[in-house]
Design a protein around this motif. Structure first.
Motif, mmCIF file in Angstrom:
data_model
loop_
_atom_site.group_PDB
_atom_site.id
_atom_site.type_symbol
_atom_site.label_atom_id
_atom_site.label_comp_id
_atom_site.label_asym_id
_atom_site.label_seq_id
_atom_site.Cartn_x
_atom_site.Cartn_y
_atom_site.Cartn_z
ATOM 1 N N SER A 68 2.667 36.723 -22.520
ATOM 2 C CA SER A 68 3.596 37.696 -23.098
ATOM 3 C C SER A 68 3.432 37.763 -24.611
ATOM 4 C CB SER A 68 5.038 37.339 -22.734
ATOM 5 O OG SER A 68 5.400 36.080 -23.270
ATOM 6 N N PHE A 76 3.203 41.455 -25.965
ATOM 7 C CA PHE A 76 4.537 41.799 -26.480
ATOM 8 C C PHE A 76 4.602 41.558 -27.987
ATOM 9 C CE2 PHE A 76 9.230 40.560 -26.745
ATOM 10 C CZ PHE A 76 9.633 41.870 -26.961
ATOM 11 N N THR A 120 5.047 45.513 -24.782
ATOM 12 C CA THR A 120 6.093 45.502 -23.766
ATOM 13 C C THR A 120 6.238 44.096 -23.215
ATOM 14 O OG1 THR A 120 6.828 46.398 -21.636
ATOM 15 C CG2 THR A 120 4.451 46.149 -21.942
ATOM 16 N N ASP A 121 7.468 43.707 -22.912
ATOM 17 C CA ASP A 121 7.725 42.417 -22.293
ATOM 18 C C ASP A 121 8.074 42.582 -20.819
ATOM 19 O OD1 ASP A 121 7.795 39.645 -22.455
ATOM 20 O OD2 ASP A 121 9.951 39.588 -22.821
ATOM 21 N N THR A 122 7.942 43.811 -20.326
ATOM 22 C CA THR A 122 8.211 44.094 -18.921
ATOM 23 C C THR A 122 6.906 44.007 -18.140
ATOM 24 O OG1 THR A 122 9.999 45.588 -19.561
ATOM 25 C CG2 THR A 122 9.175 45.766 -17.302
ATOM 26 N N LYS A 171 5.125 46.966 -16.634
ATOM 27 C CA LYS A 171 4.539 47.978 -17.512
ATOM 28 C C LYS A 171 3.281 47.492 -18.231
ATOM 29 C CE LYS A 171 9.036 50.125 -18.505
ATOM 30 N NZ LYS A 171 10.000 50.491 -19.572
ATOM 31 N N ASP A 181 0.355 49.792 -20.176
ATOM 32 C CA ASP A 181 0.601 49.876 -21.611
ATOM 33 C C ASP A 181 -0.693 50.235 -22.345
ATOM 34 O OD1 ASP A 181 2.345 49.705 -23.800
ATOM 35 O OD2 ASP A 181 1.668 47.673 -24.267
#
Length: 305
Positions: free
Chosen positions: A265, A269, A286-288, A291, A295
């Motif tokens: 991450s 992220f 993004t930390d999801t 996604k 990304d």
């Protein structure tokens, strides 16, 4: 479980958890670590816990330190949330939670000692980023490191003032290139000397040259593997998934790259956000995990034709 206390004041455990979480986050960034080490070594936190609320002059007298420096240290600590400031009286103090974190060595939440290790890590990071030069007669600021210090004094008057301003930027979506262009330029000069930054920029240049624009994280990872596979695995892949990503022969098992959980991450992220803030990448991270694979990775300005 009996809630912990400092002196006779009960501690709000929810607030303490929040403060510990913030402190752990700062440990990773080495953001306020030097100031916390100073406060611990000079007994400033202990004096505040035992005798607060105090004015800067009173704290300096109790700890046999110099008032102007103590005043700057207090202001920076208040900006970071580690010291409490009363604007009506000008006094500084520690809440029970702050004292448990920074002054009470018997507290299970005491973390000040950890910041000593963080400063050591911060020095290593400064060396790595070319801000400090390790010479036979000791560590000295490089020209770039001196420029960072000059920026703090020129724009904010003191190091504490700069830290206070930096703290206000946390969580802001506005890129540094818009928020503070001069700082973005300086931060970019620092970041571009960092090996992972150069690694990612070079891989994106290669991808863009082949018409892959924007790229995805698996594109970037595979391109970085072509440049330096051991470093690519170190930078992109989580420790517990490396056996899955690498075959028995040491090749990349490309089928695993469709699993977003193999990627750190920190790279997709925080680090990607940093590179976008300083104008190198078009979008933040993004930390999801859902996604991550979609990304987009793209240089703002590519020299690829």
């Amino acid at each position: 479980m009996v809630p912990p206390t400092t002196a006779d004041e009960p501690i709000d455990e929810e607030q303490l958890d929040e403060l510990v979480g913030m402190a752990v986050n700062e440990l990773g960034a080495a953001y306020y670590a030097p100031l916390i080490v100073i406060g611990d070594r000079l007994g400033l936190y202990g004096a505040l816990a035992d005798g607060g609320p105090l004015l800067p002059a009173e704290l300096a007298e109790r700890t046999d330190t110099v008032e102007p420096y103590v005043a700057e240290w207090l202001a920076a600590g208040a900006a970071g949330g580690y010291v409490t400031y009363d604007p009506e009286t000008g006094h500084y103090s520690l809440t029970a939670e702050q004292a448990a974190l920074l002054a009470d060595e018997d507290s299970p939440a005491f973390l000040a000692g950890g910041f000593h290790n963080s400063v050591s890590g911060g020095r290593r990071s400064a060396l790595l980023l070319g801000l400090v030069d390790n010479r036979p007669n000791g560590e000295t600021l490089t020209h770039l490191g001196a420029e960072v210090v000059r920026f703090a004094y020129d724009h904010y008057g003191t190091i504490g003032g700069a830290l206070e301003e930096f703290a206000s930027w946390k969580g802001r979506s506005t890129p540094f290139t818009e928020l503070t262009p001069r700082w973005a330029q300086l931060a970019r000069s620092v970041a571009i000397q960092y090996d992972p930054t150069q690694f990612i920029v070079e891989s994106l240049e290669r991808l863009h040259q082949r018409g892959i624009r924007p790229a995805t994280i698996d594109d970037v990872f595979m391109e970085t593997c072509r440049i330096n596979q051991p470093l690519a695995v170190e930078v992109f892949v989580t420790q517990d998934r490396r056996d899955d990503v690498l075959t028995a022969d040491g090749d990349i098992n490309e089928s695993t790259l469709a699993d977003p959980t193999v990627y750190k991450s920190g790279i997709h992220f925080q680090f990607k956000f940093q590179l976008s803030h300083i104008g190198l990448l078009t979008d933040g991270g993004t930390d999801t995990k859902e996604k991550v694979l979609k990304d987009e990775w793209e240089l703002v300005h590519s020299i690829a034709t």
